[in-house]
Design an enzyme around this catalytic site. Structure first.
Site, PDB file in Angstrom:
ATOM      1  CG  ASP A 180      -2.052  -1.015   1.086  1.00  0.00           C
ATOM      2  OD1 ASP A 180      -2.268  -1.522  -0.041  1.00  0.00           O
ATOM      3  OD2 ASP A 180      -2.695  -1.313   2.098  1.00  0.00           O
ATOM      4  CE  LYS A 200      -2.881  -4.401  -1.583  1.00  0.00           C
ATOM      5  NZ  LYS A 200      -3.421  -4.974  -0.369  1.00  0.00           N
ATOM      6  NE  ARG A 235      -1.915  -0.739  -5.043  1.00  0.00           N
ATOM      7  CZ  ARG A 235      -2.424  -0.845  -3.831  1.00  0.00           C
ATOM      8  NH1 ARG A 235      -1.668  -1.228  -2.822  1.00  0.00           N
ATOM      9  NH2 ARG A 235      -3.690  -0.560  -3.622  1.00  0.00           N
ATOM     10  NE  ARG A 291      -3.764   2.145  -0.043  1.00  0.00           N
ATOM     11  CZ  ARG A 291      -4.003   2.579   1.166  1.00  0.00           C
ATOM     12  NH1 ARG A 291      -3.665   3.794   1.513  1.00  0.00           N
ATOM     13  NH2 ARG A 291      -4.563   1.799   2.055  1.00  0.00           N
ATOM     14  CE  LYS A 348     -11.686   0.569  -5.954  1.00  0.00           C
ATOM     15  NZ  LYS A 348     -10.727  -0.243  -6.718  1.00  0.00           N
TER      16      LYS A 348
END
Length: 121
Positions: free
Chosen positions: A3, A30, A34, A76, A102
């Site tokens: 994250d 994720k 990512r 993110r 989210k």
């Protein structure tokens, strides 16, 4: 820490040093892959990224470039791109920026209250 990688990558891209992110395989699991979305974001900002089997690395640059970034509907990535935009030499368009809801429904309101600029188009 999947994250934190997108935002730490943006901050590291603004440093005058070499950054290597290791053990990246978990990043692929994720909201978006990512690995792909973070590297693509950095490259859109003008950072040259070298990807290896289980890492990616880059050298920081002085100023990020204005660009268009696909968040891949990943909150993110959208938030990291918005923060990066404050250091860009031109406008930054973030596709699917609403994904921030989210995890941080008021992200853009707080971002604007701190001096950031965000327009919904």
């Amino acid at each position: 820490m999947p994250d934190t990688v997108p935002i730490l990558a943006v901050f590291s891209a603004l440093s005058k040093s070499h950054t290597k992110v290791i053990n990246i395989k978990r990043l692929a699991l994720k909201e978006s892959n990512r690995i792909k979305s973070t590297i693509e974001m950095l490259e859109r900002f003008g950072v040259k990224v070298i990807e290896d089997e289980n890492s990616f690395s880059f050298y920081g640059i002085e100023t990020l470039k204005g660009c268009e970034i696909n968040s891949y509907n990943d909150h993110r990535i959208a938030m990291a791109a918005a923060i990066g935009a404050t250091f860009a030499d031109g406008p930054v368009i973030i596709k699917n920026s609403q994904s921030v809801e989210k995890s941080y429904k008021n992200f853009f309101e707080d971002f604007k209250s701190l001096g950031g600029r965000a327009d919904v188009i």
